[in-house]
Write a protein that holds these residues in place. Sequence first.
Motif, short mmCIF file in Angstrom:
data_model
loop_
_atom_site.label_atom_id
_atom_site.label_comp_id
_atom_site.label_asym_id
_atom_site.label_seq_id
_atom_site.Cartn_x
_atom_site.Cartn_y
_atom_site.Cartn_z
N GLU A 54 -6.97 -3.81 13.16
CA GLU A 54 -5.83 -3.66 12.25
C GLU A 54 -4.67 -4.55 12.65
O GLU A 54 -3.97 -5.09 11.81
N ARG A 55 -4.45 -4.67 13.95
CA ARG A 55 -3.36 -5.52 14.44
C ARG A 55 -3.80 -6.26 15.70
O ARG A 55 -4.42 -5.68 16.58
N ILE A 56 -3.44 -7.52 15.75
CA ILE A 56 -3.64 -8.31 16.96
C ILE A 56 -2.47 -9.29 17.01
O ILE A 56 -2.32 -10.14 16.14
N TYR A 57 -1.63 -9.10 18.00
CA TYR A 57 -0.42 -9.91 18.11
C TYR A 57 -0.26 -10.43 19.54
O TYR A 57 -0.50 -9.70 20.50
N VAL A 58 0.17 -11.67 19.65
CA VAL A 58 0.55 -12.26 20.93
C VAL A 58 1.92 -12.89 20.72
O VAL A 58 2.12 -13.66 19.78
N LYS A 59 2.87 -12.52 21.57
CA LYS A 59 4.21 -13.10 21.46
C LYS A 59 4.13 -14.62 21.53
O LYS A 59 3.32 -15.18 22.27
N GLU A 60 4.99 -15.27 20.79
CA GLU A 60 4.95 -16.73 20.66
C GLU A 60 4.97 -17.45 22.01
O GLU A 60 4.21 -18.38 22.24
N LYS A 61 5.81 -17.00 22.94
CA LYS A 61 5.91 -17.72 24.21
C LYS A 61 4.68 -17.54 25.10
O LYS A 61 4.53 -18.25 26.08
N PHE A 62 3.78 -16.61 24.73
CA PHE A 62 2.55 -16.41 25.49
C PHE A 62 1.32 -16.95 24.78
O PHE A 62 0.20 -16.76 25.24
N GLN A 63 1.52 -17.61 23.66
CA GLN A 63 0.39 -18.20 22.96
C GLN A 63 -0.08 -19.46 23.69
O GLN A 63 0.65 -20.03 24.49
N LYS A 64 -1.30 -19.82 23.45
CA LYS A 64 -1.96 -20.98 24.07
C LYS A 64 -2.46 -20.69 25.49
O LYS A 64 -2.79 -21.61 26.23
N PHE A 65 -2.49 -19.41 25.89
CA PHE A 65 -3.03 -19.04 27.19
C PHE A 65 -4.35 -18.28 27.08
O PHE A 65 -4.85 -17.76 28.06
N GLY A 66 -4.89 -18.20 25.86
CA GLY A 66 -6.17 -17.51 25.66
C GLY A 66 -6.06 -16.00 25.56
O GLY A 66 -7.08 -15.31 25.61
N LEU A 67 -4.85 -15.48 25.40
CA LEU A 67 -4.68 -14.03 25.36
C LEU A 67 -5.21 -13.42 24.06
O LEU A 67 -5.73 -12.30 24.07
N GLY A 68 -5.11 -14.15 22.97
CA GLY A 68 -5.69 -13.67 21.71
C GLY A 68 -7.20 -13.51 21.85
O GLY A 68 -7.78 -12.55 21.36
N LYS A 69 -7.82 -14.45 22.54
CA LYS A 69 -9.26 -14.37 22.79
C LYS A 69 -9.60 -13.16 23.65
O LYS A 69 -10.59 -12.47 23.41
N VAL A 70 -8.77 -12.88 24.64
CA VAL A 70 -8.98 -11.70 25.49
C VAL A 70 -8.95 -10.43 24.63
O VAL A 70 -9.81 -9.56 24.76
N LEU A 71 -7.95 -10.34 23.75
CA LEU A 71 -7.83 -9.16 22.88
C LEU A 71 -9.00 -9.07 21.91
O LEU A 71 -9.56 -7.99 21.69
N LEU A 72 -9.39 -10.20 21.33
CA LEU A 72 -10.52 -10.20 20.40
C LEU A 72 -11.81 -9.82 21.11
O LEU A 72 -12.62 -9.05 20.58
#
Length: 101
Positions: A54-72
């Motif tokens: 339903e929601r997957i968010y990464v703060k802008e300053k933490f993007q490009k570190f692969g954190l979205g992939k970790v959450l997914l």
Amino acid sequence: MEREFNLKQLEKELNNPFSQFFFVYFTNKLAGYLKVNMGDAQSEEMGGDLLKVERIYVKEKFQKFGLGKVLLNKAFEIALENNKKKIWLGVWEKIRMKLVL
């Protein structure tokens, strides 16, 4: 925004046993979060073999570190643990927002 993120709505979501929240940290700072729904937490009928992100968010300053992939990947792990065959990503089509945690 007011309807989805007010205190009463968030308390309801946190207390729903079919919703799960996960938080990701980067250098000891909260960087984003994931919310997944199954069963009765689904906002529309999608069948029992589906997990909804339903929601997957990464703060802008933490993007490009692969954190979205970790959450997914966490969503995929939950789907497998619960014998789900499909994952659905819910998207707000007309709203763009920045996550402030």
